[in-house]
Structures are given as C-alpha cells and as structure tokens.
Enzyme design. Structure first.
Site, PDB file in Angstrom:
ATOM      1  CE  LYS A   4      44.629  45.927  78.193  1.00  0.00           C
ATOM      2  NZ  LYS A   4      45.393  45.370  77.014  1.00  0.00           N
ATOM      3  CG  ASP A  34      53.104  37.249  77.974  1.00  0.00           C
ATOM      4  OD1 ASP A  34      53.297  37.019  76.840  1.00  0.00           O
ATOM      5  OD2 ASP A  34      51.884  37.960  78.271  1.00  0.00           O
ATOM      6  NE  ARG A  42      36.730  36.092  75.485  1.00  0.00           N
ATOM      7  CZ  ARG A  42      36.497  37.115  76.152  1.00  0.00           C
ATOM      8  NH1 ARG A  42      36.796  36.763  77.453  1.00  0.00           N
ATOM      9  NH2 ARG A  42      36.262  38.353  75.608  1.00  0.00           N
ATOM     10  CD  GLU A  87      31.183  32.794  77.992  1.00  0.00           C
ATOM     11  OE1 GLU A  87      30.747  33.831  77.851  1.00  0.00           O
ATOM     12  OE2 GLU A  87      32.405  32.722  78.884  1.00  0.00           O
ATOM     13  CG  HIS A 107      32.006  36.502  80.253  1.00  0.00           C
ATOM     14  ND1 HIS A 107      32.381  35.808  79.048  1.00  0.00           N
ATOM     15  CD2 HIS A 107      33.081  37.397  80.453  1.00  0.00           C
ATOM     16  CE1 HIS A 107      33.300  36.524  78.659  1.00  0.00           C
ATOM     17  NE2 HIS A 107      33.624  37.434  79.327  1.00  0.00           N
ATOM     18  CG  LEU A 108      29.264  37.694  86.835  1.00  0.00           C
ATOM     19  CD1 LEU A 108      28.989  37.519  88.374  1.00  0.00           C
ATOM     20  CD2 LEU A 108      28.266  38.731  86.018  1.00  0.00           C
ATOM     21  CB  ALA A 148      34.198  43.196  82.135  1.00  0.00           C
TER      22      ALA A 148
HETATM   23  N1  LIG Z   1      36.416  37.683  82.152  1.00  0.00           N
HETATM   24  C1  LIG Z   1      35.893  38.732  81.601  1.00  0.00           C
HETATM   25  O1  LIG Z   1      35.127  39.558  81.842  1.00  0.00           O
HETATM   26  C2  LIG Z   1      37.366  39.245  81.154  1.00  0.00           C
HETATM   27  C3  LIG Z   1      37.704  40.826  81.363  1.00  0.00           C
HETATM   28  C4  LIG Z   1      38.673  41.403  80.793  1.00  0.00           C
HETATM   29  C5  LIG Z   1      39.448  40.497  79.952  1.00  0.00           C
HETATM   30  N2  LIG Z   1      39.342  39.386  79.859  1.00  0.00           N
HETATM   31  C6  LIG Z   1      40.145  38.457  79.072  1.00  0.00           C
HETATM   32  O2  LIG Z   1      41.480  38.422  79.592  1.00  0.00           O
HETATM   33  C7  LIG Z   1      42.333  38.094  78.864  1.00  0.00           C
HETATM   34  C8  LIG Z   1      43.454  38.931  79.147  1.00  0.00           C
HETATM   35  O3  LIG Z   1      43.150  40.340  78.877  1.00  0.00           O
HETATM   36  P1  LIG Z   1      44.212  41.597  78.825  1.00  0.00           P
HETATM   37  O4  LIG Z   1      43.407  42.863  78.815  1.00  0.00           O
HETATM   38  O5  LIG Z   1      45.139  41.371  79.903  1.00  0.00           O
HETATM   39  O6  LIG Z   1      44.877  41.191  77.580  1.00  0.00           O
HETATM   40  P2  LIG Z   1      46.414  41.692  77.374  1.00  0.00           P
HETATM   41  O7  LIG Z   1      46.560  41.674  75.603  1.00  0.00           O
HETATM   42  O8  LIG Z   1      46.726  42.994  77.741  1.00  0.00           O
HETATM   43  O9  LIG Z   1      47.318  40.458  77.750  1.00  0.00           O
HETATM   44  C9  LIG Z   1      47.461  39.288  77.021  1.00  0.00           C
HETATM   45  C10 LIG Z   1      48.558  38.679  77.345  1.00  0.00           C
HETATM   46  O10 LIG Z   1      48.487  37.284  76.873  1.00  0.00           O
HETATM   47  C11 LIG Z   1      49.833  37.119  76.440  1.00  0.00           C
HETATM   48  N3  LIG Z   1      49.947  36.107  75.523  1.00  0.00           N
HETATM   49  C12 LIG Z   1      49.580  35.735  74.112  1.00  0.00           C
HETATM   50  N4  LIG Z   1      49.713  34.515  73.818  1.00  0.00           N
HETATM   51  C13 LIG Z   1      50.179  33.669  74.939  1.00  0.00           C
HETATM   52  C14 LIG Z   1      50.618  32.409  75.208  1.00  0.00           C
HETATM   53  N5  LIG Z   1      50.528  31.301  74.179  1.00  0.00           N
HETATM   54  N6  LIG Z   1      50.878  32.131  76.560  1.00  0.00           N
HETATM   55  C15 LIG Z   1      51.071  32.979  77.236  1.00  0.00           C
HETATM   56  N7  LIG Z   1      50.514  34.290  77.167  1.00  0.00           N
HETATM   57  C16 LIG Z   1      50.155  34.682  76.168  1.00  0.00           C
HETATM   58  C17 LIG Z   1      50.171  38.492  75.755  1.00  0.00           C
HETATM   59  O11 LIG Z   1      51.472  38.495  75.230  1.00  0.00           O
HETATM   60  C18 LIG Z   1      49.507  39.430  76.509  1.00  0.00           C
HETATM   61  O12 LIG Z   1      50.523  39.966  77.535  1.00  0.00           O
HETATM   62  C19 LIG Z   1      41.655  38.071  77.206  1.00  0.00           C
HETATM   63  O13 LIG Z   1      41.402  36.878  76.797  1.00  0.00           O
HETATM   64  C20 LIG Z   1      40.493  38.875  77.573  1.00  0.00           C
HETATM   65  O14 LIG Z   1      39.549  38.553  76.698  1.00  0.00           O
HETATM   66  C21 LIG Z   1      38.080  38.649  80.434  1.00  0.00           C
HETATM   67  O1  LIG Z   2      37.092  40.484  76.918  1.00  0.00           O
HETATM   68  C1  LIG Z   2      36.510  41.269  77.676  1.00  0.00           C
HETATM   69  O2  LIG Z   2      36.533  42.494  77.793  1.00  0.00           O
HETATM   70  C2  LIG Z   2      35.624  40.487  78.826  1.00  0.00           C
HETATM   71  O3  LIG Z   2      35.533  39.338  78.568  1.00  0.00           O
HETATM   72  C3  LIG Z   2      34.315  41.150  79.151  1.00  0.00           C
HETATM   73  O4  LIG Z   2      33.438  40.693  78.238  1.00  0.00           O
HETATM   74  P1  LIG Z   2      31.792  41.397  78.393  1.00  0.00           P
HETATM   75  O5  LIG Z   2      32.115  42.737  77.670  1.00  0.00           O
HETATM   76  O6  LIG Z   2      30.980  40.419  77.645  1.00  0.00           O
HETATM   77  O7  LIG Z   2      31.580  41.344  79.646  1.00  0.00           O
END
Ligand SMILES: NC(=O)c1ccc[n+]([C@@H]2O[C@H](COP(=O)([O-])OP(=O)(O)OC[C@H]3O[C@@H](n4cnc5c(N)ncnc54)[C@H](O)[C@@H]3O)[C@@H](O)[C@H]2O)c1
Ligand SMILES: O=C(O)[C@H](O)COP(=O)(O)O
Length: 599
Positions: free
Chosen positions: A206, A226, A287, A316, A335-336, A338
C-alpha cells in the site's frame, strides 16, 4: 433455524478455576452480528451464566493516544480506560481486567500480556499497520484476535516518505539547522536532483505503491522489488518489478516499504550495501529493523551511502549518542510517518470499528491472525457453520475413549467451483466440535488450527464436486474419524471409520447419515442412536419410555439396510433423559446398542 441452537464463533477461552473466561453466544436466529449477542461466563464446571449483556459493557484499555472519533466510537459500546505510558508490569496487571487492548507501535504486546490476561483479553487492536510489536503466535495460542488499521495511514506514510526523499536530496534539515545557527552555507548544501534518477521501492504494497506513484510525478524512473506483488499492479502505474539484486545495483535512491519479518530483518547489511551504487541515498519509513544500523553507519562513512533519511529505528527512541542519528548525512524523524491529523483520525476510527465489531462477535475484515470472511459469505455459511460444529461434536462422542482421535477427514459435497467455497470457517467449527467435548480448551476461529496441530489432530479436507446448480454453498458435510473404535459400532462405515454426515434443510442442520445408515434427524437438542434389527413397534417402545419422563421427542428416523434387517434409529430429544430412562431404553430386548449424544 431453531431458536435454541447457538454457536460460539470468535471469542471464547477456557480459564482456570478462579479466573473468568468469556463466551460470545450468538443466537442462531440472528445474523452473526449485533442482535442476540450476550457475553457469558463459564465456570470450570461448564455452567454458563450471563455476566454482561448489552447493558453490561466490556472494558477496552487504550494504551497509546488515539484520535477522538475512535474513542467516541469505543465509548458507545465499552468502558474505555485510556492509560498511556504504562510500564510492561503495569500493563500486565491491568490486562486481566480488560476485554480489549488498543496500541500503536510504542507498546510491546508480549506473551506475558496474554498470559497475564487470564483468558479475558479477546482482542488486540493495533491502531496502525505494523504488527511487529504484537506477539501474534501468543495471541493465537490464547485465542485472542488481533486486528489492525491497515489503510488509514497509507497516504500519510507515503507523503512522509516523499518528504524525506526530497528533504534529503536538498539537505533541508541540515541547511535549516545551520541557518538557525547563524550560518549561510550556500556552497555546502548543494543538493542532487530527483528527475531522471532511479528510485527502487522495496516492498510494493500500500505505502510502496503510493510512494511510487508520487515519485513518478517527480519525474523519477521507478522500479520496485516485492516477491509477492502482482505484476499488473506495478504495470498499471508504470513501475517495473525487478529482482532484489537488480533493485540494489541500479538504484540512485532506495525507499523501504516492507514489513519487519524474520525474512526482512537486517535485509540491508554490509553485504547488500556493498552491492549498491556508490552514492546511493536511502529512505526508511517502514521499520528500523530492516536495516543493520551499524552496517549503515559503516556504509555512510565509506561513502557507499551518500545520505539516509530515517523515520524508524531498531530501538525507539534510539540512544541519544547513536552514531547513526548523529551522522551528518542522516536526516531523522521520530516515527512520524502516520502522524498527520487526518491519518490519526482515520486510524482511530478504523481500529475502533474493528475492535467493537470483534467484541460483538463479528468476523473482522482486518483480522491479522484469523481468516477474514466477507459478511455476505458469512451470512450464507451460517447454518453450515452450525452443522459443522454439531457434526464434529457428534463424531467425537461416538469414539470409544475419545482422546485417541488423531486423523479426521472432512468431505464437502458442493456444486460450487472449488475456489468459490471457503471452508476455513467450517473446518474451524468442526475442530471446535471435535475438541471441546474431550478437552478443557475452548476453540474459536483464531485458535482452531493451532489447537488441532498442538494436539496432533490432522484434519484432511476433500471436496466432491456435485452436478447441479450451486444455489447452496454446501450440499453435505461428512466427518470421518479413522483408526478408532466406536462406542456405537453401527457408526463405523463400510470403510472402517466413524462416519457422520449432515445437510442443511430449510436452514436447519440435519444429521443424514450414521455409519452406512441413512437417517434424518434435526440437529437440535440431543440425539439418541439405537441399533436393532428392523421390526414393528420399536419407535413406540422407545417413545413411551421417554414420554413417561416427559422428555419431548423432536424427530425420529430409522435407517435400515433393508426391511427387517439391521437398522439404526435416530431420536432427537429436547430434554436430557435421566440415566434411568436411558438404562430402560438399553434394556428393550431388541435394542443391540445405543448411545446418547449431546449436541
Ligand atoms: N513510519 C510509519 O509511521 C509507517 C506508517 C505506515 C506503515 N509503516 C510501515 O510500512 C511498511 C509497509 O506498510 P504497508 O501498509 O504498505 O504494508 P503492505 O502490507 O501493504 O505492504 C508491504 C509489502 O511488502 C512486501 N514484502 C514482504 N516481504 C518482502 C520482502 N522480503 N521484500 C520485498 N517486499 C516484501 C509485501 O508483499 C507487501 O506488498 C510496514 O512495515 C508498516 O509497518 C510505517
Ligand atoms: O505501522 C504503522 O502503522 C506505523 O508505523 C505507524 O505507527 P504509529 O501508530 O506508532 O505511528
């Protein structure tokens, strides 16, 4: 559907003698939804009594800040305890008083928390995407559903990724700090352009695909790696899916968007940095654990990585003296990803809806450790779910001894195409029916497969494709238990297994086969099975013993090989006959064997 029938779908867990366990009873006359739901407590003697119904609220512990709209939603249904910054010990203490827990990424939901809950915790809601802070195996083992909020912060995370990418390329953070320090370093902070550069998006889910879309708008050449992403989704936004090595070796910028799993832990390390183009720039809003942070410092020092922009860290908050954070070529945010007003409101609503739904016994569309079953599929499968559990319950009660059940075969007869019939729910309910009568464990959709595996119970499934129009999802379900003896020999089929088979008729589950005998008895109340040589007057004899005790007979059916040959009589009873009555039935001269089965 019989009003008396009920089934436990999601939230039940057996507790120790002193602790409380909750059981969501869903009256089978209602949909698998809100109406007819009451939460009950089971004592260790299995006597049930209502502890809270619609007016007695469950308790939801919100352990990290959650948007107002989500809190309001929760408060309509539950007592909400917002206790932030609890220590792990405080959380373990509090959790035994809570039915649900809501966290963000800052709380570790460890095995100890599930163990401390005493079976009361039924759902963990993760207000966000990543569930790497939740011990999923422990949740499943404790029959606790985990739900997340997978969509509401996608755009926020993608926007933060792009913000870090552009800020890093133009040294915004460093330049800002130097201006504030009274300097004017126009030559030092010359950046690099994005247009025409290759961006490798690692993890094309996503967030990754939204980052790719935006980066294309900036004129970048976007590739993605991916292993699980469909090529057509990538093609649709003009992104080429490439191998891991190709992404590493051809990228000017790398943006990480995969989950933290054992396979992705430290996926960027000394070895993989060595494969990258010299001067590559890295963004991480996924992450921290996907990068070996010490290796990244080495790669930065060696000039392999020119810059890194990081929102997430292995620990963190990271230590203040972290070489990585202090590195002049690193831009860091706490970790901003979201953290926009919009995303936090959306996430709060998304998780609150999922938690409330789960507490009401609905299957969740955002379940992480249980099958996600769409509402329309669920409503269609409802009577079959009841049938499945009752067949499991009947089959296991026919086993002599009961505990030696290891190998079960379930056959579904259906005119539906195989990929048009999701049997996970049915299998879970058969498992529940098979295990609960002979154990102290309560089974639900979350822990069914786990519990079966743990007990060495192998459940093989087979579909028989039937002719005809596939109006109903399943024509019949057959449960066979192999390699056991039966306390009712007539239940053994020609092929040597205990066999029961059932169908749904007018929305009501019926038992239609026992061993090789065709019967037809509605699966309500309880059942008495008798075997005898077919002869006149048998129904009357058994009926009058039951009648004398005022036990109401709901159904009677005789299955026989041929007139006056071996037969099985199935009798449905509304009340439980006394031991004395059962003894008298057994003493009727023509009856060769009989068994009383509780549904
Ligand atoms: N920094 C933040 O605040 C924040 C906010 C939202 C999401 N995230 C993180 O972002 C990441 C992605 O979130 P998302 O909502 O897109 O998840 P998602 O599940 O929609 O997408 C993750 C993708 O990673 C792929 N994947 C799995 N293993 C893999 C590998 N070995 N190599 C390459 N791709 C691989 C999956 O097939 C999937 O398409 C997650 O780790 C989530 O926790 C962080
Ligand atoms: O995986 C997530 O949704 C993000 O890392 C957001 O994490 P948070 O809710 O602690 O901001």
């Amino acid at each position: 559907m019989a009003a008396s029938a009920s089934s436990t779908i999601l939230f039940s867990s057996k507790s120790s003698r002193d602790s409380i366990s909750w059981k969501t009873q869903l009256a089978s006359t209602s949909a698998f939804g809100i109406s007819g739901v009451s939460l009950r407590r089971r004592s260790s003697s299995h006597r049930q009594f209502v502890v809270f119904s619609m007016d007695a609220k469950p308790t939801v512990l919100v352990a990290e800040k959650l948007g107002e709209a989500g809190l309001n939603l929760l408060k309509e249904f539950a007592n909400v305890d917002c206790s932030y910054n609890l220590s792990p010990e405080e959380l373990c203490t509090k959790i035994s008083l809570c039915d649900a827990l809501i966290v963000r990424s800052g709380t570790k939901v460890s095995r100890e928390i599930f163990e401390s809950s005493g079976g009361r915790l039924k759902v963990v809601g993760r207000a966000g995407v990543g569930i790497d802070n939740v011990d999923l195996a422990a949740a499943t083992e404790h029959g606790c559903l985990v739900v997340n909020a997978p969509t509401a912060n996608t755009v926020a995370a993608a926007e933060h990724g792009i913000a870090l990418l552009t800020a890093m390329a133009r040294n915004i953070a460093q330049a800002d700090a130097s201006v504030k320090a009274g300097k004017w370093l126009r030559n030092k902070y010359v950046g690099v352009s994005l247009v025409g550069k290759t961006l490798a998006v690692m993890g094309f889910g996503k967030v990754g695909s939204e980052v790719a879309r935006r980066a294309k708008g900036l004129g970048m050449h976007v590739i993605a790696h991916d292993p699980y992403a469909p090529a057509d989704r990538a093609r649709a936004i003009g992104v080429e899916l490439v191998s891991f090595d190709e992404a590493l070796t051809s990228a000017d910028f790398i943006s990480l968007h995969m989950p933290l799993t054992p396979a992705t832990k430290k996926i960027l390390n000394d070895e993989t940095f060595a494969k990258m183009k010299k001067g590559v720039r890295i963004v991480n809003v996924a992450r921290g654990g996907v990068i070996d942070e010490e290796a990244l410092v080495r790669a930065l020092d060696a000039g392999i990585v020119a810059q890194a922009a990081l929102d997430v860290f292995t620990v963190e908050p990271p230590p203040k003296d972290s070489k990585l954070i202090q590195h002049e070529n690193v831009t860091a945010t706490p970790h901003l990803g979201a953290s926009t007003m919009e995303a936090q409101e959306g996430v709060a609503i998304e998780v609150a809806e999922a938690v409330v739904g789960a507490l009401k016994g609905e299957l969740s569309a955002t379940a992480v450790n249980a099958p996600m079953v769409p509402a329309e599929v669920l409503s269609e499968l409802k009577p079959y779910v009841v049938l499945a559990e009752k067949l499991g319950r009947l089959a296991v009660q026919l086993v002599a001894g009961g505990s030696g059940v290891k190998s079960v075969k379930v056959t579904y007869g259906s005119a539906r195409a195989p990929d048009d019939l999701d049997t996970r729910l049915l299998r879970a309910m058969i498992t529940k029916g098979l295990i609960e009568p002979i154990s102290s464990v309560f089974i639900n959709l979350v822990n069914a497969d786990f519990t079966a595996k743990q007990r060495g119970l192998r459940i093989a499934e087979e579909r028989i494709l039937l002719d005809g129009s596939p109006e109903s999802p399943v024509e019949f379900i057959q449960v066979q238990i192999a390699n056991v003896e039966s306390k009712f020999a007539s239940a053994i089929s020609d092929s040597g297994e205990i066999r029961v088979e059932g169908r749904v008729k007018d929305g009501v589950p019926h038992l239609t086969k026992v061993g090789s005998f065709e019967v037809d008895v509605s699966l309500e109340g309880s059942i008495i099975l008798c075997s005898q040589v077919d002869q006149p007057g048998m129904i009357g004899k058994v009926g009058s013993v039951l009648g004398e005790e005022n036990v109401n007979v709901s159904f009677m059916s005789v299955g026989r090989i041929a007139p006056r040959k071996q037969a099985v009589m199935a009798i449905g009873v509304d009340e439980q006959p006394s031991k004395e009555s059962l003894k008298r039935i057994g003493e009727i001269p023509a009856i060769q064997e009989f068994v009383y089965l509780k549904l």
